[in-house]
Enzyme design. Structure first.
Site, PDB file in Angstrom:
ATOM      1  N   PRO A 270       6.653  -1.063  -6.035  1.00  0.00           N
ATOM      2  CA  PRO A 270       5.246  -0.687  -6.147  1.00  0.00           C
ATOM      3  C   PRO A 270       4.811  -0.612  -7.611  1.00  0.00           C
ATOM      4  O   PRO A 270       5.466   0.011  -8.441  1.00  0.00           O
ATOM      5  CB  PRO A 270       5.205   0.689  -5.481  1.00  0.00           C
ATOM      6  CG  PRO A 270       6.356   0.687  -4.531  1.00  0.00           C
ATOM      7  CD  PRO A 270       7.419  -0.117  -5.222  1.00  0.00           C
ATOM      8  N   GLU A 271       3.710  -1.278  -7.909  1.00  0.00           N
ATOM      9  CA  GLU A 271       3.146  -1.262  -9.255  1.00  0.00           C
ATOM     10  C   GLU A 271       1.837  -0.480  -9.215  1.00  0.00           C
ATOM     11  O   GLU A 271       1.540   0.184  -8.221  1.00  0.00           O
ATOM     12  CB  GLU A 271       2.963  -2.698  -9.745  1.00  0.00           C
ATOM     13  CG  GLU A 271       4.259  -3.500  -9.736  1.00  0.00           C
ATOM     14  CD  GLU A 271       4.096  -4.950 -10.159  1.00  0.00           C
ATOM     15  OE1 GLU A 271       3.173  -5.252 -10.937  1.00  0.00           O
ATOM     16  OE2 GLU A 271       4.897  -5.796  -9.700  1.00  0.00           O
TER      17      GLU A 271
ATOM     18  N   HIS B  15      14.599   5.909   7.243  1.00  0.00           N
ATOM     19  CA  HIS B  15      14.863   6.020   5.812  1.00  0.00           C
ATOM     20  C   HIS B  15      14.091   7.161   5.148  1.00  0.00           C
ATOM     21  O   HIS B  15      13.868   7.140   3.940  1.00  0.00           O
ATOM     22  CB  HIS B  15      14.530   4.695   5.128  1.00  0.00           C
ATOM     23  CG  HIS B  15      15.317   3.540   5.662  1.00  0.00           C
ATOM     24  ND1 HIS B  15      16.667   3.395   5.452  1.00  0.00           N
ATOM     25  CD2 HIS B  15      14.941   2.478   6.433  1.00  0.00           C
ATOM     26  CE1 HIS B  15      17.097   2.294   6.040  1.00  0.00           C
ATOM     27  NE2 HIS B  15      16.072   1.719   6.641  1.00  0.00           N
TER      28      HIS B  15
ATOM     29  N   ARG C 251      16.049   1.978  -0.250  1.00  0.00           N
ATOM     30  CA  ARG C 251      17.068   1.699  -1.258  1.00  0.00           C
ATOM     31  C   ARG C 251      17.369   2.877  -2.170  1.00  0.00           C
ATOM     32  O   ARG C 251      18.190   2.772  -3.075  1.00  0.00           O
ATOM     33  CB  ARG C 251      16.641   0.475  -2.076  1.00  0.00           C
ATOM     34  CG  ARG C 251      16.509  -0.788  -1.230  1.00  0.00           C
ATOM     35  CD  ARG C 251      16.312  -2.023  -2.063  1.00  0.00           C
ATOM     36  NE  ARG C 251      17.463  -2.319  -2.893  1.00  0.00           N
ATOM     37  CZ  ARG C 251      17.545  -3.365  -3.726  1.00  0.00           C
ATOM     38  NH1 ARG C 251      16.529  -4.195  -3.832  1.00  0.00           N
ATOM     39  NH2 ARG C 251      18.619  -3.565  -4.448  1.00  0.00           N
TER      40      ARG C 251
END
Length: 282
Positions: A2-3, A91, A109
């Site tokens: 994500p930016e 997750h 992750r």
């Protein structure tokens, strides 16, 4: 990862769920990754802001469980696959309960981070402490950016450093450089190149925010908004993720290469690597 557009979209979407709410609990099993989050318990969320790729919750001191009379900031970095959800999932790493509901932080992750700190105390967050101006703010000034670009090293890693401007990551660096017709490996931009890049960054970032960011594919951990809806800006990508496809401007096949250990996309006809400008040159 994500930016700025994805993080800003996240901020806008979850702000109504958190502003004015009191945090009742923050549960997780990784205190080394989610530091001092217990300090948020009992505090009211005064507001949500964003700095580059970081979310920042402003926490009021009133009724804090730890008795600290100072305001604090709850800082969130989404990492590569982090995002908030309304429902828990496979997750889910962190659950934040307020007096009116629950938000879950999913991170396939496990690269996301959180910390509760005094405002401005960003120890352990060197990128945040040294970050450049926001690209869509009045603090991002063309003259200053062009002056830095004229003496900068390789332009794409320079952008990714977050020092000349905040929030530009791999996707939007490729897109802005394509729009400005600058090769990602170019060094020491001319004044005209710097001006084009300045306006391209503002243009690309603005349009990406309006579109809710970019969602790439449907795999686990790909960016989604808190309600599971994808962003839409991926449909407007000109080069990123389009290796081997025709450039929408000239028809030449887009090249995918690796630059500074990052996948990089550019058009070899529109973005020609020229000899570096001599220092002091135009």
């Amino acid at each position: 990862m994500p930016e700025l557009p994805e993080v800003e979209t996240t901020r806008r979407k979850i702000e109504p769920l958190l502003r004015g709410r009191t945090i009742l609990s923050v549960t997780h099993e990784a205190p080394h990754r989610y530091r001092d989050t217990h300090l948020a318990v009992g505090r009211r969320v005064q507001g949500l802001s964003r700095r580059g790729k970081y979310l920042m919750l402003q926490l009021a001191a009133a009724d804090a469980a730890d008795g600290d009379p100072h305001d604090l900031e709850f800082i969130v970095h989404l990492g590569m696959t982090g995002g908030f959800r309304l429902e828990p999932g496979k997750h889910t790493r962190v659950t934040v309960e307020t007096d009116t509901g629950v938000l879950h932080f999913d991170d396939a992750r496990r690269f996301g981070k959180m910390a509760v700190v005094r405002p401005g105390e960003y120890a352990g967050m060197p990128t945040l402490a040294a970050m450049g101006p926001e690209p869509l703010s009045d603090d991002f000034k063309e003259k200053e950016f062009v002056a830095l670009a004229r003496v900068a090293g390789t332009v794409k890693p320079w952008l990714l450093s977050q020092k000349p401007v905040s929030g530009v990551g791999n996707i939007y660096a490729d897109e802005a450089l394509w729009e400005a017709r600058i090769h990602p490996a170019q060094t020491r931009l001319t004044a005209a190149e710097g001006q084009r890049l300045f306006h391209a960054i503002r243009d690309v970032m603005g349009r990406a925010v309006d579109a809710g960011g970019s969602s790439l594919g449907s795999g686990v951990g790909n960016y989604r908004q808190h309600d599971g809806e994808p962003g839409a800006y991926q449909h407007d990508h000109h080069v990123y993720g389009r290796g081997g496809q025709p450039c929408p401007r000239c028809g030449t096949d887009i090249v995918k290469t690796v630059l500074a250990q990052r996948g990089t996309h550019f058009c070899p006809k529109c973005q020609v690597l020229r000899e570096p400008r001599a220092r002091g040159g135009a």
